[in-house]
Design a protein around this motif. Structure first.
Motif, PDB file in Angstrom:
ATOM      1  N   THR A  38      44.689  52.664  40.641  1.00 18.65           N
ATOM      2  CA  THR A  38      45.004  51.891  41.844  1.00 18.65           C
ATOM      3  C   THR A  38      44.066  52.245  42.988  1.00 18.65           C
ATOM      4  OG1 THR A  38      47.334  51.757  41.235  1.00 18.65           O
ATOM      5  CG2 THR A  38      46.792  51.393  43.546  1.00 18.65           C
ATOM      6  N   TRP A  42      41.220  50.043  44.996  1.00 17.50           N
ATOM      7  CA  TRP A  42      41.339  49.919  46.455  1.00 17.50           C
ATOM      8  C   TRP A  42      40.062  50.381  47.150  1.00 17.50           C
ATOM      9  CZ3 TRP A  42      43.700  47.763  50.365  1.00 17.50           C
ATOM     10  CH2 TRP A  42      43.639  48.355  51.637  1.00 17.50           C
ATOM     11  N   ASN A  81      42.377  44.462  41.351  1.00 11.16           N
ATOM     12  CA  ASN A  81      43.482  44.539  42.321  1.00 11.16           C
ATOM     13  C   ASN A  81      44.580  43.550  41.973  1.00 11.16           C
ATOM     14  OD1 ASN A  81      43.082  46.394  44.819  1.00 11.16           O
ATOM     15  ND2 ASN A  81      41.039  45.583  44.406  1.00 11.16           N
ATOM     16  N   VAL A  84      46.583  45.175  39.245  1.00  9.23           N
ATOM     17  CA  VAL A  84      47.496  46.200  39.773  1.00  9.23           C
ATOM     18  C   VAL A  84      48.741  45.553  40.372  1.00  9.23           C
ATOM     19  CG1 VAL A  84      47.771  47.944  41.578  1.00  9.23           C
ATOM     20  CG2 VAL A  84      45.702  47.916  40.169  1.00  9.23           C
ATOM     21  N   SER A  85      48.562  44.522  41.179  1.00  9.32           N
ATOM     22  CA  SER A  85      49.700  43.852  41.821  1.00  9.32           C
ATOM     23  C   SER A  85      50.617  43.206  40.790  1.00  9.32           C
ATOM     24  CB  SER A  85      49.194  42.792  42.805  1.00  9.32           C
ATOM     25  OG  SER A  85      48.435  43.372  43.830  1.00  9.32           O
ATOM     26  N   HIS A 114      48.242  49.509  48.949  1.00 10.86           N
ATOM     27  CA  HIS A 114      47.391  49.770  47.779  1.00 10.86           C
ATOM     28  C   HIS A 114      47.775  48.940  46.562  1.00 10.86           C
ATOM     29  CE1 HIS A 114      46.571  53.367  50.207  1.00 10.86           C
ATOM     30  NE2 HIS A 114      45.420  53.395  49.589  1.00 10.86           N
ATOM     31  N   HIS A 115      49.007  48.431  46.508  1.00 11.32           N
ATOM     32  CA  HIS A 115      49.475  47.729  45.311  1.00 11.32           C
ATOM     33  C   HIS A 115      49.744  46.244  45.517  1.00 11.32           C
ATOM     34  CE1 HIS A 115      50.432  51.969  44.511  1.00 11.32           C
ATOM     35  NE2 HIS A 115      50.295  51.669  43.243  1.00 11.32           N
TER      36      HIS A 115
END
Length: 237
Positions: A38, A42, A81, A84-85, A114-115
């Motif tokens: 993560t 980022w 990203n 990750v989300s 970050h998520h």
């Protein structure tokens, strides 16, 4: 980002059945906070924003190498990203709730940045701001980025605990002690997921560029950002 250097958390990786690794709690502190995938994505996203901002403001001459690096960093980080989300929204969040756990940690501002907000920033960059391209020409960066992180995870497996506890991983699917081809299949699936999200981001880019589909107005692009963010992001139970 600076808070990641001073915060400290206890990490426990629950390994799959058949693993020869010991489940040992270990502390993640200081620079090791950036060992998480993560935080890789980022940091890379922020680097791409910095490079593109520098090129837009201060680069008077055409710097092809810096432009290539700026494009590749964004092409590597933006789809990751989104990955990750998606994992947070559709896997981890629901898993915690099913187990009767508390999702307050997921709702903390630092965790959301970050998520969750990371994906909103990446999509907004393409739809509303600079319009950095994510093209099929850079298709190879998706599996390469995944391979680099896999190698990093294996290289750092002895850096978390004392030698007597054996190797440890931040994520259970990096476990190399599983029987048969389990680990190999996991790595292939992981690389496929990287490629899938990269292609998805490329398609999103094409939709934004095709005025027959979406139009060139600010309103339609803003709606696109909201729809994509709704699909990928979660802020509360």
């Amino acid at each position: 980002m600076l808070s990641l250097f001073v915060c400290s958390t206890v990490h426990i990786t629950t390994y799959s059945a058949g693993s020869k690794l010991l489940t040992v709690p270990f502390t993640i502190a200081g620079f090791k906070n950036h060992y998480y995938f993560t935080n890789w994505t980022w940091n890379l996203l922020n680097l791409s924003f910095f490079l593109n901002g520098y090129l837009a403001l201060y680069s008077d001459e055409k710097n092809e190498w810096l432009m290539r690096i700026a494009i590749v960093t964004f092409a590597s980080s933006a789809p990751s990203n989104m990955l990750v989300s998606s994992i947070i929204k559709y896997v981890i969040w629901d898993q915690i709730r099913k187990q009767g756990g508390n999702t307050k940690n997921l709702q903390r501002s630092s965790t959301l940045i970050h998520h969750t907000i990371n994906s909103i920033l990446a999509i907004s960059e393409v739809a509303l701001l600079g319009g950095i391209p994510v093209r099929m020409q850079e298709f190879s960066v998706a599996p390469l980025y995944g391979l680099v992180y896999i190698l990093f995870a294996w290289m750092t497996r002895h850096s978390y605990t004392e030698a007597k506890h054996g190797p440890q991983f931040l994520y259970f699917f990096f476990d190399t002690t599983l029987p048969g081809y389990t680990t190999s299949v996991s790595m292939i699936c992981l690389l496929f997921v990287f490629i899938l999200f990269y292609v998805s981001f490329c398609l999103m880019n094409l939709v934004l560029q095709d005025w027959w589909i979406l139009g060139n107005g600010l309103g339609s692009h803003l709606v696109f950002v909201v729809l994509c963010s709704t699909l990928l992001c979660r802020f509360r139970d």
